[in-house]
Design an enzyme around this catalytic site. Structure first.
Site, PDB file in Angstrom:
ATOM      1  N   GLY A 146       0.864  -1.191   0.000  1.00 48.72           N
ATOM      2  CA  GLY A 146       0.000   0.000   0.000  1.00 48.72           C
ATOM      3  C   GLY A 146       0.885   1.220   0.000  1.00 48.72           C
ATOM      4  N   ALA A 159       0.127   7.673  -0.318  1.00 45.95           N
ATOM      5  CA  ALA A 159       0.615   8.889   0.336  1.00 45.95           C
ATOM      6  C   ALA A 159       1.208   8.587   1.705  1.00 45.95           C
ATOM      7  CB  ALA A 159      -0.528   9.888   0.470  1.00 45.95           C
ATOM      8  N   LEU A 160       0.713   7.544   2.378  1.00 41.47           N
ATOM      9  CA  LEU A 160       1.206   7.185   3.704  1.00 41.47           C
ATOM     10  C   LEU A 160       2.349   6.168   3.608  1.00 41.47           C
ATOM     11  CD1 LEU A 160      -0.741   6.690   6.931  1.00 41.47           C
ATOM     12  CD2 LEU A 160       0.510   4.706   6.098  1.00 41.47           C
ATOM     13  N   GLY A 161       2.078   5.029   2.989  1.00 43.16           N
ATOM     14  CA  GLY A 161       3.078   3.961   2.927  1.00 43.16           C
ATOM     15  C   GLY A 161       4.353   4.407   2.223  1.00 43.16           C
ATOM     16  N   LYS A 179      -7.453   8.416  18.416  1.00 41.13           N
ATOM     17  CA  LYS A 179      -7.479   9.048  17.096  1.00 41.13           C
ATOM     18  C   LYS A 179      -8.910   9.142  16.564  1.00 41.13           C
ATOM     19  CE  LYS A 179      -5.355   9.613  12.660  1.00 41.13           C
ATOM     20  NZ  LYS A 179      -4.661   9.043  11.512  1.00 41.13           N
ATOM     21  N   ASN A 188     -11.323  11.446  14.178  1.00 42.85           N
ATOM     22  CA  ASN A 188     -11.687  10.892  12.865  1.00 42.85           C
ATOM     23  C   ASN A 188     -13.190  10.694  12.676  1.00 42.85           C
ATOM     24  OD1 ASN A 188      -9.370  10.793  11.389  1.00 42.85           O
ATOM     25  ND2 ASN A 188      -8.825   8.706  11.961  1.00 42.85           N
ATOM     26  N   ASN A 209     -14.209  13.089   9.714  1.00 41.19           N
ATOM     27  CA  ASN A 209     -14.396  12.307   8.499  1.00 41.19           C
ATOM     28  C   ASN A 209     -15.893  12.136   8.218  1.00 41.19           C
ATOM     29  OD1 ASN A 209     -11.764  10.965   7.282  1.00 41.19           O
ATOM     30  ND2 ASN A 209     -11.481  11.062   9.485  1.00 41.19           N
ATOM     31  N   SER A 229      -9.573  12.791   5.147  1.00 45.63           N
ATOM     32  CA  SER A 229      -9.292  11.834   4.069  1.00 45.63           C
ATOM     33  C   SER A 229     -10.591  11.287   3.475  1.00 45.63           C
ATOM     34  CB  SER A 229      -8.435  10.676   4.604  1.00 45.63           C
ATOM     35  OG  SER A 229      -9.146   9.949   5.583  1.00 45.63           O
ATOM     36  N   GLU A 288     -13.710   4.783   3.800  1.00 48.78           N
ATOM     37  CA  GLU A 288     -13.348   3.892   4.915  1.00 48.78           C
ATOM     38  C   GLU A 288     -14.427   3.925   6.009  1.00 48.78           C
ATOM     39  OE1 GLU A 288      -8.730   3.285   5.007  1.00 48.78           O
ATOM     40  OE2 GLU A 288      -9.151   5.374   5.518  1.00 48.78           O
TER      41      GLU A 288
END
Lengths: 310, 310
Positions: B13, B16-18, B194, B198, B202, B265, B277
């Site tokens: 994955g 943008a993060l991984g 978190k 979120n 989100n 996100s 998600e």
């Protein structure tokens, strides 16, 4: 009692609701006059066509383009969308005096108050206001054409005080027109009872991406939300000293199951890009609960979400 | 402690993060290998470009198109979107054995469980899983291009049991790469903390017609909803025996005020028509609360509404 209201009746907001009730009263012999906007030309030339489960009929009603032409009425029936309530003072000014009775058949909370305040200039006010709740499925399908598909009964109550002779006389006029009309003692009670259905099914019908009643009833989470919203309305009604029975919630759930895939008026307005009756149906009930310290988290979510959808 | 993890690292994955964390580890001397899908060709030919508030850099990393080519890893870092979690078993099969450690930096709840279950075929399972929470603002702006705009720190914890030497060794590897990485004792605790941010930002970012953080903070009703959702997450965390302090809610509110108009996100995914998600961020927390009998009316409204938006 037994008396039938026989004065001059003006219908303001002659859409799917106002034109339907006005036409039924006119057909039964009442003296009914219609203010019309977009359908004025059509109805003046071709009349009003009502397709109804109770029998189709056609009428050539007295129709007016402005309240000045309409003139003074003994009874004004208001079928305006609540999003047009800001126009009420100027609409009533030329057609009311201290003796005029105003019956609002609009949705939600806050309408009687708006009318009462507009009537103060005539030296009357709240005591000339009657509130009504319509259980009606009808649509304006074309200019001058109303399609009445189901129900149609009314509940009415004086805005201030007990039912009077006039309340019963107006109910009798509707009954003579074939419209079942119950007289109740408290207008807030019949309004909150109707909100038990209107808040969840109008609200989720918009917020949950056009979920009709069958979608809401068939989805575990949405059904849980709808039931939770109904219970919040029952709790919120206590802000107006109204005690809605728990059995009313169960009755509304059974009633909704029997309806199949029904689209609420707010959902239809949303799909057609028209203004939504957010304040009367969700905002005002929510604020009354908040003022009374009654928690209404789901109503707040609906209100916050839907206000961003318009 | 003081030891730095020095095995073969695979990044699954590499978005943008991984790709961001993998690139930082690689630049600091770790042995990092990237599984890439849509950016494979580009990165193989042109390398990976990271624009970062901490300094821009360019790398030519070992990159693979399939997990079979990637081969066995000592540590797998998972940056997949949780909506792709169904692919985890087949992605891990060729690259794990009983000794492989899997670190998930994904959003929400339920990821450690999915990975642990996929590892059972190797005779390991939950004890080889480490959970991490990333506080990172970064975007993939073009093929092979990552733009890191803010933050970047990590919190990690063993999925089962107390922190071990390996937990600290992995944290030390991140620290050596310039990434602040705290080791915590309970992964559910850092995840629920978190979620306090979120879930509301989100969730409302999608449900309330793309409301960014400034819109939510500036609207009385939406702010009330956001705070109510934060309090529901604090209550729901008790389903996992996690006690989030009330001051954490206040800190998150202050933090959000400082962010300006930030898009979550899920809101960005929604605007780009990508899968949301929902389950990891809202569904799974909601279900854990429901199972424990903790009322989460606002989360249910969000879940019901957002599932109808996709």
């Amino acid at each position: 009692v037994g008396e039938i209201f026989d004065g001059r009746i003006g219908v303001i907001g002659s859409g799917a609701l106002g034109a339907f009730y006005g036409a039924r009263l006119l057909r039964s012999g009442r003296d009914v006059h219609f203010l019309m906007r977009r359908d004025y030309e059509h109805v003046r030339e071709h009349g009003l066509q009502v397709y109804s489960k109770d029998g189709d009929f056609h009428l050539r009603p007295p129709v007016y383009e402005s309240v000045d032409e309409l003139g003074r009425c003994d009874l004004v029936i208001i079928g305006l969308k609540t999003t047009d309530n800001a126009a009420i003072p100027e609409l009533l000014a030329p057609i009311c005096d201290a003796h005029t009775i105003v019956l609002t058949l609009q949705n939600g909370l806050g309408n009687e108050e708006a009318i009462a305040s507009a009537l103060e200039r005539f030296g009357s006010g709240a005591e000339q206001v009657i509130g009504g709740v319509a259980f009606l499925c009808s649509n304006r399908t074309a200019p001058g054409v109303i399609n009445h598909t189901d129900h149609g009964w009314l509940r009415i109550a004086e805005f201030r005080g007990e039912p009077r002779l006039r309340t019963h006389a107006i109910a009798a006029a509707f009954e003579k027109a074939g419209i079942s009309c119950e007289v109740h003692r408290r207008v807030v009670a019949i309004r909150w009872e109707k909100l038990v259905w209107n808040v969840p099914f109008n609200g989720l019908g918009v917020a949950a991406n056009r979920a009709d009643s069958a979608i809401i009833m068939g989805d575990d989470t949405l059904f849980r939300c709808a039931r939770g919203l109904m219970e919040e309305v029952v709790a919120a009604a206590r802000a107006d000293d109204v005690e809605v029975t728990p059995s009313h919630v169960e009755r509304m759930i059974d009633y909704t199951r029997s309806m199949g895939a029904y689209k609420s008026s707010m959902q239809i307005d949303y799909e057609n890009g028209r203004p939504l009756e957010i304040e009367a149906i969700i905002g005002e009930p929510m604020r009354r609960a908040q003022c009374a310290g009654i928690p209404v988290p789901r109503m707040e979510m609906l209100y916050g979400v839907i206000r961003r959808s318009v």
